[in-house]
Design a protein around this motif. Sequence first.
Motif, PDB file in Angstrom:
ATOM      1  N   TYR A  46      -7.510 -75.094  16.844  1.00 44.01           N
ATOM      2  CA  TYR A  46      -6.912 -75.031  18.206  1.00 44.01           C
ATOM      3  C   TYR A  46      -5.493 -75.703  17.938  1.00 44.01           C
ATOM      4  N   TYR A  47      -4.550 -74.847  18.719  1.00 42.54           N
ATOM      5  CA  TYR A  47      -3.052 -75.276  18.580  1.00 42.54           C
ATOM      6  C   TYR A  47      -2.584 -75.084  19.786  1.00 42.54           C
ATOM      7  N   PRO A  48      -1.666 -75.775  20.231  1.00 44.08           N
ATOM      8  CA  PRO A  48      -1.113 -75.926  21.760  1.00 44.08           C
ATOM      9  C   PRO A  48      -0.218 -74.713  21.948  1.00 44.08           C
ATOM     10  N   GLN A  70      -5.465 -77.093  30.030  1.00 45.27           N
ATOM     11  CA  GLN A  70      -6.153 -77.272  28.802  1.00 45.27           C
ATOM     12  C   GLN A  70      -5.821 -78.787  28.134  1.00 45.27           C
ATOM     13  N   TYR A  72      -2.888 -80.686  28.116  1.00 47.09           N
ATOM     14  CA  TYR A  72      -1.514 -81.039  27.338  1.00 47.09           C
ATOM     15  C   TYR A  72      -0.358 -80.319  28.021  1.00 47.09           C
ATOM     16  N   SER A 147     -10.733 -81.408  26.325  1.00 45.37           N
ATOM     17  CA  SER A 147      -9.576 -80.567  25.908  1.00 45.37           C
ATOM     18  C   SER A 147      -8.606 -81.545  25.010  1.00 45.37           C
ATOM     19  N   TYR A 151      -6.777 -80.876  20.424  1.00 46.32           N
ATOM     20  CA  TYR A 151      -5.469 -80.457  20.113  1.00 46.32           C
ATOM     21  C   TYR A 151      -4.662 -81.407  19.309  1.00 46.32           C
ATOM     22  N   ASN A 153      -1.382 -83.626  18.682  1.00 44.84           N
ATOM     23  CA  ASN A 153      -0.237 -84.104  19.511  1.00 44.84           C
ATOM     24  C   ASN A 153       0.448 -84.713  18.722  1.00 44.84           C
ATOM     25  N   ARG A 235     -10.801 -83.058  14.667  1.00 43.31           N
ATOM     26  CA  ARG A 235      -9.958 -82.166  15.653  1.00 43.31           C
ATOM     27  C   ARG A 235     -10.160 -80.661  15.047  1.00 43.31           C
ATOM     28  N   HIS A 238     -13.475 -78.935  15.466  1.00 42.41           N
ATOM     29  CA  HIS A 238     -13.945 -78.968  16.546  1.00 42.41           C
ATOM     30  C   HIS A 238     -14.632 -80.161  17.082  1.00 42.41           C
TER      31      HIS A 238
END
Length: 301
Positions: A46-48, A70, A72, A147, A151, A153, A235, A238
């Motif tokens: 997962y990426y923003p 999501q 963020y 969520s 991700y 950050n 992360r 997952h």
Amino acid sequence: MNKMKKVFLLMLTLSCFLFGCSSQKDVKEYPSDYPDSSGYGIDDIYYPDNSGQKILSSDIANVNYSHIDQGYVTASLNHKSEQKIKLLIRKGEKSYYYDLINQNPVAFPLQMGNGKYYLGIYENVEGDNYAMKKSLTLDVQIKDELSPFLYPNQLVDYQPGDKITSIAIDIVKKDKNDLQRIQNIYNYVVDNITYDDEKAVEATQKYLIPNLNNIIKNKTGICFDYASMMVAMLRINHIPARLICGDTDVEYHAWVEVYIEGEGWINPDIFMDKGTWTRMDPTFASSKFDYNGKYQAIYYY
């Protein structure tokens, strides 16, 4: 920073949840019936997302809030600035201040759950005084409460192609369930990072954001780095995880909590070691020091 303090520079905190063990004297068999689950690959990380048109814009920085569902927002400087620029994210009485230092978009978590959030862009004017440039109040409704902890950050920052992504996937590729993955990620951090005395001294003078590429390259770090690396690897696979900053009996400290499906957030204590449960802590594992003091969480990332 003396040697006694160094042993408190990382606590990875999970609970002995399956067997209710409360001390090393009460040793239980390591769980073998934990449910199996499929692993993930590089393309599953997962990426923003920085797309969208919902922008809090100022002359010094922008905040994209198109994907608050999501968990963020993303933010970036418009140009280099001689003044310090901060992003304030507040919900109720809890406030998080972040230094904006990058002209490329970086994600910042909305980790305080659903509700009214205040976002503010602030510019340093003199000393510790900041002037608000732009602000916005948002009604945040996150689709999945986990969520924000899946991700990258600013404090757990990894990008497509970074070495940590391939390492994190590779070291768990033979594992059949998340408990095995957590253990192998933990063991990797224990075996591949040593404590950085010089950086510890530097950290007393200024705030140092973990740089995962440098940690992987140099194989050294302080508590913030240990925790950031552990959370990142979880992360990537997952497994929801959060970096925590707070107090121990000795000093301000950083550690990790992990979310286990069916059990919730797992925090002090962890008992995991091959066939039996024993205390799990990367710094303590290398120092052979058994810490049984308090952990008081203040910030979650």
